[in-house]
Scaffold this motif. Structure first.
Motif, PDB file in Angstrom:
ATOM      1  N   ARG A 139       2.660  21.897 -39.628  1.00 29.56           N
ATOM      2  CA  ARG A 139       1.740  20.896 -40.187  1.00 29.56           C
ATOM      3  C   ARG A 139       0.323  21.416 -40.332  1.00 29.56           C
ATOM      4  NH1 ARG A 139       0.478  15.572 -36.790  1.00 29.56           N
ATOM      5  NH2 ARG A 139      -1.194  16.945 -36.013  1.00 29.56           N
ATOM      6  N   GLU A 140      -0.178  22.086 -39.267  1.00 29.45           N
ATOM      7  CA  GLU A 140      -1.566  22.539 -39.268  1.00 29.45           C
ATOM      8  C   GLU A 140      -1.746  23.869 -39.994  1.00 29.45           C
ATOM      9  OE1 GLU A 140      -3.850  20.487 -38.021  1.00 29.45           O
ATOM     10  OE2 GLU A 140      -2.248  19.114 -37.423  1.00 29.45           O
ATOM     11  N   GLY A 141      -0.733  24.726 -39.927  1.00 30.76           N
ATOM     12  CA  GLY A 141      -0.870  26.059 -40.500  1.00 30.76           C
ATOM     13  C   GLY A 141      -0.439  26.161 -41.954  1.00 30.76           C
ATOM     14  N   LEU A 142       0.613  25.414 -42.316  1.00 28.46           N
ATOM     15  CA  LEU A 142       1.147  25.493 -43.678  1.00 28.46           C
ATOM     16  C   LEU A 142       0.733  24.316 -44.544  1.00 28.46           C
ATOM     17  CD1 LEU A 142       4.770  26.817 -42.982  1.00 28.46           C
ATOM     18  CD2 LEU A 142       2.746  28.124 -43.636  1.00 28.46           C
ATOM     19  N   GLY A 143       0.345  23.222 -43.935  1.00 27.51           N
ATOM     20  CA  GLY A 143      -0.116  22.082 -44.717  1.00 27.51           C
ATOM     21  C   GLY A 143       0.889  20.961 -44.807  1.00 27.51           C
ATOM     22  N   ARG A 144       0.427  19.820 -45.288  1.00 26.54           N
ATOM     23  CA  ARG A 144       1.222  18.593 -45.319  1.00 26.54           C
ATOM     24  C   ARG A 144       2.464  18.701 -46.208  1.00 26.54           C
ATOM     25  NH1 ARG A 144      -0.143  14.567 -41.493  1.00 26.54           N
ATOM     26  NH2 ARG A 144      -2.273  15.042 -40.845  1.00 26.54           N
ATOM     27  N   ARG A 145       2.413  19.521 -47.241  1.00 23.87           N
ATOM     28  CA  ARG A 145       3.573  19.607 -48.129  1.00 23.87           C
ATOM     29  C   ARG A 145       4.775  20.258 -47.443  1.00 23.87           C
ATOM     30  NH1 ARG A 145       3.925  24.526 -51.207  1.00 23.87           N
ATOM     31  NH2 ARG A 145       2.310  26.048 -50.608  1.00 23.87           N
ATOM     32  N   TRP A 146       4.532  20.888 -46.298  1.00 26.86           N
ATOM     33  CA  TRP A 146       5.613  21.494 -45.532  1.00 26.86           C
ATOM     34  C   TRP A 146       6.135  20.550 -44.438  1.00 26.86           C
ATOM     35  CZ3 TRP A 146       7.742  26.319 -46.542  1.00 26.86           C
ATOM     36  CH2 TRP A 146       7.051  27.105 -47.473  1.00 26.86           C
ATOM     37  N   LEU A 147       5.681  19.314 -44.403  1.00 34.14           N
ATOM     38  CA  LEU A 147       6.070  18.385 -43.343  1.00 34.14           C
ATOM     39  C   LEU A 147       7.584  18.204 -43.186  1.00 34.14           C
ATOM     40  CD1 LEU A 147       3.432  15.500 -43.280  1.00 34.14           C
ATOM     41  CD2 LEU A 147       4.026  17.099 -41.457  1.00 34.14           C
ATOM     42  N   PRO A 148       8.378  18.218 -44.263  1.00 33.14           N
ATOM     43  CA  PRO A 148       9.837  18.118 -44.055  1.00 33.14           C
ATOM     44  C   PRO A 148      10.378  19.214 -43.133  1.00 33.14           C
ATOM     45  CG  PRO A 148       9.317  17.704 -46.346  1.00 33.14           C
ATOM     46  CD  PRO A 148       8.042  18.171 -45.702  1.00 33.14           C
ATOM     47  N   LEU A 149       9.783  20.417 -43.211  1.00 29.51           N
ATOM     48  CA  LEU A 149      10.211  21.509 -42.336  1.00 29.51           C
ATOM     49  C   LEU A 149       9.841  21.197 -40.887  1.00 29.51           C
ATOM     50  CD1 LEU A 149      11.585  24.273 -42.858  1.00 29.51           C
ATOM     51  CD2 LEU A 149       9.318  25.311 -42.736  1.00 29.51           C
ATOM     52  N   ALA A 150       8.660  20.614 -40.688  1.00 27.75           N
ATOM     53  CA  ALA A 150       8.253  20.207 -39.342  1.00 27.75           C
ATOM     54  C   ALA A 150       9.174  19.113 -38.813  1.00 27.75           C
ATOM     55  CB  ALA A 150       6.803  19.723 -39.362  1.00 27.75           C
ATOM     56  N   GLY A 151       9.527  18.175 -39.688  1.00 25.87           N
ATOM     57  CA  GLY A 151      10.433  17.104 -39.291  1.00 25.87           C
ATOM     58  C   GLY A 151      11.809  17.625 -38.921  1.00 25.87           C
ATOM     59  N   LEU A 152      12.285  18.653 -39.638  1.00 26.48           N
ATOM     60  CA  LEU A 152      13.582  19.257 -39.322  1.00 26.48           C
ATOM     61  C   LEU A 152      13.573  19.829 -37.918  1.00 26.48           C
ATOM     62  CD1 LEU A 152      16.412  20.323 -40.028  1.00 26.48           C
ATOM     63  CD2 LEU A 152      15.310  22.334 -41.045  1.00 26.48           C
ATOM     64  N   PHE A 153      12.476  20.536 -37.569  1.00 27.81           N
ATOM     65  CA  PHE A 153      12.413  21.094 -36.221  1.00 27.81           C
ATOM     66  C   PHE A 153      12.418  19.990 -35.174  1.00 27.81           C
ATOM     67  CE2 PHE A 153      10.230  22.175 -32.350  1.00 27.81           C
ATOM     68  CZ  PHE A 153      10.872  23.348 -31.978  1.00 27.81           C
ATOM     69  N   ALA A 154      11.601  18.964 -35.369  1.00 24.04           N
ATOM     70  CA  ALA A 154      11.494  17.901 -34.371  1.00 24.04           C
ATOM     71  C   ALA A 154      12.813  17.162 -34.201  1.00 24.04           C
ATOM     72  CB  ALA A 154      10.378  16.931 -34.761  1.00 24.04           C
ATOM     73  N   LEU A 155      13.515  16.915 -35.311  1.00 25.09           N
ATOM     74  CA  LEU A 155      14.795  16.218 -35.233  1.00 25.09           C
ATOM     75  C   LEU A 155      15.850  17.071 -34.534  1.00 25.09           C
ATOM     76  CD1 LEU A 155      16.405  13.695 -36.027  1.00 25.09           C
ATOM     77  CD2 LEU A 155      16.971  14.832 -38.190  1.00 25.09           C
ATOM     78  N   ALA A 156      15.932  18.346 -34.935  1.00 29.85           N
ATOM     79  CA  ALA A 156      16.891  19.243 -34.285  1.00 29.85           C
ATOM     80  C   ALA A 156      16.530  19.456 -32.823  1.00 29.85           C
ATOM     81  CB  ALA A 156      16.941  20.584 -35.019  1.00 29.85           C
ATOM     82  N   GLY A 157      15.207  19.552 -32.530  1.00 30.69           N
ATOM     83  CA  GLY A 157      14.765  19.731 -31.154  1.00 30.69           C
ATOM     84  C   GLY A 157      15.079  18.552 -30.277  1.00 30.69           C
ATOM     85  N   LEU A 158      15.093  17.365 -30.872  1.00 31.52           N
ATOM     86  CA  LEU A 158      15.411  16.152 -30.122  1.00 31.52           C
ATOM     87  C   LEU A 158      16.833  16.211 -29.567  1.00 31.52           C
ATOM     88  CD1 LEU A 158      14.046  13.450 -29.413  1.00 31.52           C
ATOM     89  CD2 LEU A 158      15.061  12.490 -31.475  1.00 31.52           C
ATOM     90  N   PHE A 159      17.740  16.817 -30.340  1.00 24.52           N
ATOM     91  CA  PHE A 159      19.127  16.953 -29.905  1.00 24.52           C
ATOM     92  C   PHE A 159      19.384  18.296 -29.212  1.00 24.52           C
ATOM     93  CE2 PHE A 159      19.360  13.758 -33.228  1.00 24.52           C
ATOM     94  CZ  PHE A 159      20.227  12.829 -32.680  1.00 24.52           C
ATOM     95  N   GLY A 160      18.711  19.347 -29.675  1.00 26.01           N
ATOM     96  CA  GLY A 160      18.944  20.675 -29.106  1.00 26.01           C
ATOM     97  C   GLY A 160      18.466  20.816 -27.681  1.00 26.01           C
ATOM     98  N   THR A 161      17.512  19.977 -27.265  1.00 24.26           N
ATOM     99  CA  THR A 161      16.994  20.063 -25.892  1.00 24.26           C
ATOM    100  C   THR A 161      17.587  18.993 -24.993  1.00 24.26           C
ATOM    101  OG1 THR A 161      15.075  18.700 -26.506  1.00 24.26           O
ATOM    102  CG2 THR A 161      14.819  21.080 -26.655  1.00 24.26           C
ATOM    103  N   LEU A 162      18.725  18.449 -25.394  1.00 24.70           N
ATOM    104  CA  LEU A 162      19.409  17.504 -24.517  1.00 24.70           C
ATOM    105  C   LEU A 162      19.887  18.232 -23.251  1.00 24.70           C
ATOM    106  CD1 LEU A 162      21.570  15.458 -27.073  1.00 24.70           C
ATOM    107  CD2 LEU A 162      19.385  14.827 -26.045  1.00 24.70           C
ATOM    108  N   PRO A 163      20.000  17.540 -22.129  1.00 25.28           N
ATOM    109  CA  PRO A 163      20.366  18.203 -20.870  1.00 25.28           C
ATOM    110  C   PRO A 163      21.859  18.379 -20.680  1.00 25.28           C
ATOM    111  CG  PRO A 163      19.988  15.879 -20.477  1.00 25.28           C
ATOM    112  CD  PRO A 163      19.717  16.104 -21.945  1.00 25.28           C
ATOM    113  N   VAL A 164      22.664  18.117 -21.720  1.00 27.48           N
ATOM    114  CA  VAL A 164      24.107  18.008 -21.525  1.00 27.48           C
ATOM    115  C   VAL A 164      24.770  19.299 -21.050  1.00 27.48           C
ATOM    116  CG1 VAL A 164      24.483  16.014 -23.022  1.00 27.48           C
ATOM    117  CG2 VAL A 164      24.341  18.288 -24.040  1.00 27.48           C
ATOM    118  N   PHE A 165      24.363  20.454 -21.585  1.00 25.19           N
ATOM    119  CA  PHE A 165      25.014  21.705 -21.193  1.00 25.19           C
ATOM    120  C   PHE A 165      24.705  22.055 -19.742  1.00 25.19           C
ATOM    121  CE2 PHE A 165      24.928  26.424 -20.904  1.00 25.19           C
ATOM    122  CZ  PHE A 165      26.290  26.647 -21.086  1.00 25.19           C
ATOM    123  N   GLN A 166      23.429  21.942 -19.354  1.00 23.98           N
ATOM    124  CA  GLN A 166      23.041  22.270 -17.986  1.00 23.98           C
ATOM    125  C   GLN A 166      23.741  21.358 -16.973  1.00 23.98           C
ATOM    126  OE1 GLN A 166      20.900  21.986 -20.554  1.00 23.98           O
ATOM    127  NE2 GLN A 166      20.493  24.182 -20.724  1.00 23.98           N
TER     128      GLN A 166
END
Length: 460
Positions: A139-166
């Protein structure tokens, strides 16, 4: 449940195709060459930063450099080192370890760039608090037009950092090493035991994470170094007992890395994919989760945190994962065994230390998995705050605690496929933004060392 498991396995396999491997490994090679090997030449300076020589309580951020590294390591040191290595050997053969090493070697440069960017492009959340991480870098480095890419990370991170495997692997080792031998549960019917243990783990996790990142930083700064030393002592004992088999284990890793003989059909591609996948899960270089921890460091110097972050793959993969792999290979438990994940590693330690090895590893798994769970809560809450607003991210505490119970009773293949798939998606925005912003990191690096004459000579 079986259909969901099959769908997640297919999803993880699709995400972790050769294009993602090229992005992670090829991107790391680019960072290595583009930096002129600079991160590799400044380990002494990185240690000085880590020891607090440059700490300034007045700098923006939440935790000191040492706590940032231990928080990041608490998210990587754990099941990725103990169970993840076993999964790599089971599914990809001994040669997968070689490709884990490759991810670590190039991951040093990758982490230098991604963690530097995490400080360089920190942003304000909806409450005005300073935050770091790939979504803010985009968002800060690439600009607002790249926000979908930022949203992809946040959405995937929401599930990828679940505690289920540990949680899944912690419950598995406690059940198989302690509960079943003592008659507390059985192999055929252990749902009640798993759920009860899940509730106890959830209570401990809740007590720590309610204290926010400062408490997590304090806990991990004490827990991680102690557990690493304990695990190293334990593995050294196992390797000393099997010292004669160590050269053969290294030879097997190198031979199998390019032959794939231990994989059905001799598929070298499978060996590479499994090694890179497990290496990424272990050291998280290029994935982006650790950037959220490094982005919380108290500093005005992005390059300092980049230098601190590059120590992660060395400690995590080149040292700890190698010890686990050698313990499994030198004891021979990986051949003809039906054990998987953490159970295979437990078999190796029990083989070398009959009667005590599995119990000692269980203690190790308990603390390392808990430290990972603490850190993953922080990562997930920041992802939710980015997507839904920081004023709502406190609700994630209760969601996260409930998901601890899911991990306790779910199957290993289901939870590891979910996490693998989401890790792969997280790598896309992390590596893309880092590659696009690499020139700014190199310019900041030149400026930083120009202001530190003692370090400038290493650039020449």
């Amino acid at each position: 449940m079986e259909s969901l498991e099959n769908a997640l396995v297919a999803f993880a396999g699709f995400v972790w195709g050769m294009p993602l491997v090229i992005l992670l490994v090829g991107g790391g090679v680019f960072f290595l060459l583009y930096s002129r090997l600079l991160p590799y030449r400044h380990f002494r300076h990185a240690i000085a930063i880590l020891r607090g020589r440059y700490d300034d309580p007045g700098d923006p951020g939440h935790i000191v450099h040492f706590q940032a590294l231990t928080t990041a390591l608490s998210g990587t040191l754990g099941m990725g080192n103990i169970a993840g290595v076993a999964v790599a050997i089971t599914m990809g053969g001994p040669g997968a370890i070689f490709w884990m090493w490759i991810t670590a070697v190039v991951g040093i440069a990758t982490k230098f760039f991604t963690a530097s960017l995490a400080i360089m492009y920190r942003g304000r959340d909806s409450l005005g608090h300073l935050q770091g991480g790939p979504m803010y870098v985009v968002r800060e480095g690439l600009g607002r037009r790249w926000l979908p890419l930022a949203g992809l990370f946040a959405l995937a991170g929401l599930f990828g950092t679940l505690p289920v495997f540990q949680v899944n692997q912690l419950v598995q080792i406690v059940r198989e090493v302690v509960a079943i031998p003592n008659g507390w549960t059985s192999e055929a019917d252990h749902f009640g035991f798993d759920l009860t243990l899940g509730v106890l783990i959830a209570a401990v996790v809740l007590a720590v994470i309610l204290g926010n990142i400062q408490r997590v930083g304090r806990v991990t700064s004490r827990l991680v170094p102690a557990m690493v030393l304990f695990y190293m002592a334990l593995t050294v004992w196992v390797l000393f007992d099997n010292a004669g088999a160590i050269p053969g284990a290294f030879a097997l890793i190198l031979e199998d890395a390019f032959s794939g003989q231990s994989v059905a059909g001799g598929a070298v591609g499978t060996v590479i994919l499994m090694g890179v996948r497990r290496g990424a899960f272990s050291n998280e270089a290029g994935i982006g989760t650790e950037s959220m921890a490094h982005g919380a460091a108290k500093t005005n110097e992005p390059i300092r945190e980049g230098l601190v972050a590059m120590l992660g793959p060395v400690i995590d993969t080149l040292i700890v994962c190698t010890c686990t792999a050698l313990a499994i290979l030198t004891t021979g438990v990986w051949q003809g065994s039906e054990a998987d994940g953490v159970s295979l590693t437990a078999s190796a330690f029990e083989h070398a230390l009959p009667g005590t090895g599995a119990y000692l590893l269980t203690i190790m798994v308990l603390f390392l998995s808990l430290s990972t769970i603490f850190s993953f809560w922080y990562y997930g809450s920041k992802c939710l705050g980015f997507l839904a607003g920081a004023e709502r991210q406190h609700h994630y505490v209760w969601i996260y605690t409930g998901l601890v119970l899911l991990g306790a009773v779910g199957s290993l293949e289901l939870v590891i496929s979910l996490i693998d798939g989401m890790y792969g998606l997280m790598a896309i925005p992390t590596m893309t933004s880092a590659l696009l912003l690499a020139p700014r990191v190199r310019a900041a690096t030149a400026d930083y060392f120009a202001r530190h004459p003692r370090e400038r000579r290493a650039l020449d």
